[in-house]
Design a protein around this motif. Structure first.
Motif, PDB file in Angstrom:
ATOM      1  N   ALA A 106       0.829  -1.205   0.000  1.00 21.53           N
ATOM      2  CA  ALA A 106       0.000   0.000   0.000  1.00 21.53           C
ATOM      3  C   ALA A 106       0.867   1.259   0.000  1.00 21.53           C
ATOM      4  N   LEU A 107       1.938   1.252   0.787  1.00 18.60           N
ATOM      5  CA  LEU A 107       2.846   2.400   0.826  1.00 18.60           C
ATOM      6  C   LEU A 107       3.545   2.583  -0.519  1.00 18.60           C
ATOM      7  N   SER A 108       3.949   1.493  -1.123  1.00 20.16           N
ATOM      8  CA  SER A 108       4.593   1.572  -2.442  1.00 20.16           C
ATOM      9  C   SER A 108       3.631   2.114  -3.492  1.00 20.16           C
ATOM     10  N   LEU A 109       2.364   1.708  -3.429  1.00 24.17           N
ATOM     11  CA  LEU A 109       1.365   2.231  -4.361  1.00 24.17           C
ATOM     12  C   LEU A 109       1.176   3.733  -4.193  1.00 24.17           C
ATOM     13  N   LEU A 110       1.137   4.187  -2.947  1.00 23.43           N
ATOM     14  CA  LEU A 110       0.969   5.626  -2.701  1.00 23.43           C
ATOM     15  C   LEU A 110       2.172   6.426  -3.201  1.00 23.43           C
ATOM     16  N   ILE A 111       3.371   5.923  -2.921  1.00 26.54           N
ATOM     17  CA  ILE A 111       4.576   6.626  -3.374  1.00 26.54           C
ATOM     18  C   ILE A 111       4.648   6.639  -4.897  1.00 26.54           C
ATOM     19  N   GLY A 112       4.365   5.494  -5.520  1.00 20.06           N
ATOM     20  CA  GLY A 112       4.384   5.416  -6.979  1.00 20.06           C
ATOM     21  C   GLY A 112       3.353   6.326  -7.615  1.00 20.06           C
ATOM     22  N   ALA A 113       2.137   6.346  -7.048  1.00 22.81           N
ATOM     23  CA  ALA A 113       1.098   7.224  -7.583  1.00 22.81           C
ATOM     24  C   ALA A 113       1.473   8.690  -7.411  1.00 22.81           C
ATOM     25  N   GLY A 114       2.121   9.026  -6.309  1.00 26.70           N
ATOM     26  CA  GLY A 114       2.563  10.406  -6.099  1.00 26.70           C
ATOM     27  C   GLY A 114       3.599  10.830  -7.128  1.00 26.70           C
ATOM     28  N   PHE A 115       4.572   9.963  -7.399  1.00 25.80           N
ATOM     29  CA  PHE A 115       5.585  10.299  -8.399  1.00 25.80           C
ATOM     30  C   PHE A 115       4.975  10.409  -9.789  1.00 25.80           C
ATOM     31  N   ILE A 116       4.038   9.533 -10.115  1.00 29.81           N
ATOM     32  CA  ILE A 116       3.401   9.592 -11.429  1.00 29.81           C
ATOM     33  C   ILE A 116       2.588  10.875 -11.568  1.00 29.81           C
ATOM     34  N   THR A 117       1.898  11.274 -10.514  1.00 30.85           N
ATOM     35  CA  THR A 117       1.123  12.512 -10.557  1.00 30.85           C
ATOM     36  C   THR A 117       2.031  13.728 -10.759  1.00 30.85           C
ATOM     37  N   VAL A 118       3.119  13.776 -10.020  1.00 30.84           N
ATOM     38  CA  VAL A 118       4.068  14.890 -10.176  1.00 30.84           C
ATOM     39  C   VAL A 118       4.682  14.879 -11.573  1.00 30.84           C
ATOM     40  N   GLY A 119       4.986  13.700 -12.101  1.00 30.30           N
ATOM     41  CA  GLY A 119       5.550  13.606 -13.446  1.00 30.30           C
ATOM     42  C   GLY A 119       4.589  14.077 -14.521  1.00 30.30           C
ATOM     43  N   VAL A 120       3.324  13.734 -14.382  1.00 30.22           N
ATOM     44  CA  VAL A 120       2.325  14.170 -15.357  1.00 30.22           C
ATOM     45  C   VAL A 120       2.146  15.682 -15.290  1.00 30.22           C
ATOM     46  N   ILE A 121       2.092  16.223 -14.093  1.00 29.35           N
ATOM     47  CA  ILE A 121       1.974  17.679 -13.951  1.00 29.35           C
ATOM     48  C   ILE A 121       3.198  18.364 -14.551  1.00 29.35           C
ATOM     49  N   GLY A 122       4.389  17.818 -14.301  1.00 29.51           N
ATOM     50  CA  GLY A 122       5.602  18.396 -14.877  1.00 29.51           C
ATOM     51  C   GLY A 122       5.607  18.321 -16.393  1.00 29.51           C
TER      52      GLY A 122
END
Length: 131
Positions: free
Chosen positions: A12-28
């Motif tokens: 669950a923690l890995s999913l949250l961290i991965g989703a956070g990085f993907i969200t920041v990458g898409v915004i960037g």
């Protein structure tokens, strides 16, 4: 706490961290306007974001009692190919002059620039001696 519960929390923690990085990458990727700065955001998503999602899948498969090594192979392939492809994309942008040129080197005129080697007397004399 059993190993299965710890693995579930880790997934669950890995999913949250991965989703956070993907969200920041898409915004960037959407916010940056220069090709070279746009390149920076997806490369981080490709390595860290997707790597964390694959780690979550690996932890989940071990939590339910099945062993799956496909995720490790995908991670290895991803971590080997992502920097190479990013380098090729950056070089294409430099050669197409779609971005600012690299800074001038301090000592050598032809190192890591787009200058032709004809301007370098050592390379020109080496070519002349080969002919």
């Amino acid at each position: 706490m059993t190993g299965q519960i710890i693995a579930t929390y880790g997934a669950a923690l890995s999913l949250l961290i991965g989703a956070g990085f993907i969200t920041v990458g898409v915004i960037g990727l959407l916010k940056f306007n220069d090709p070279m700065t746009r390149l920076h955001a997806p490369t981080k998503v490709g390595t860290i974001g997707i790597g964390m999602l694959l780690l979550a899948s690996l932890l989940h498969s071990f939590a339910i009692g099945e062993s799956s090594m496909h995720e490790l192979l995908i991670m290895a392939f991803l971590f080997v190919t992502a920097p190479v492809s990013a380098n090729f994309i950056a070089k294409v942008n430099i050669h197409r002059r779609a971005c600012l040129p690299p800074p001038e080197p301090s000592h050598d005129e032809t190192w890591s620039t787009l200058d032709s080697p004809e301007g370098d007397p050592e390379i020109a004399s080496a070519k002349g001696s080969e002919a």
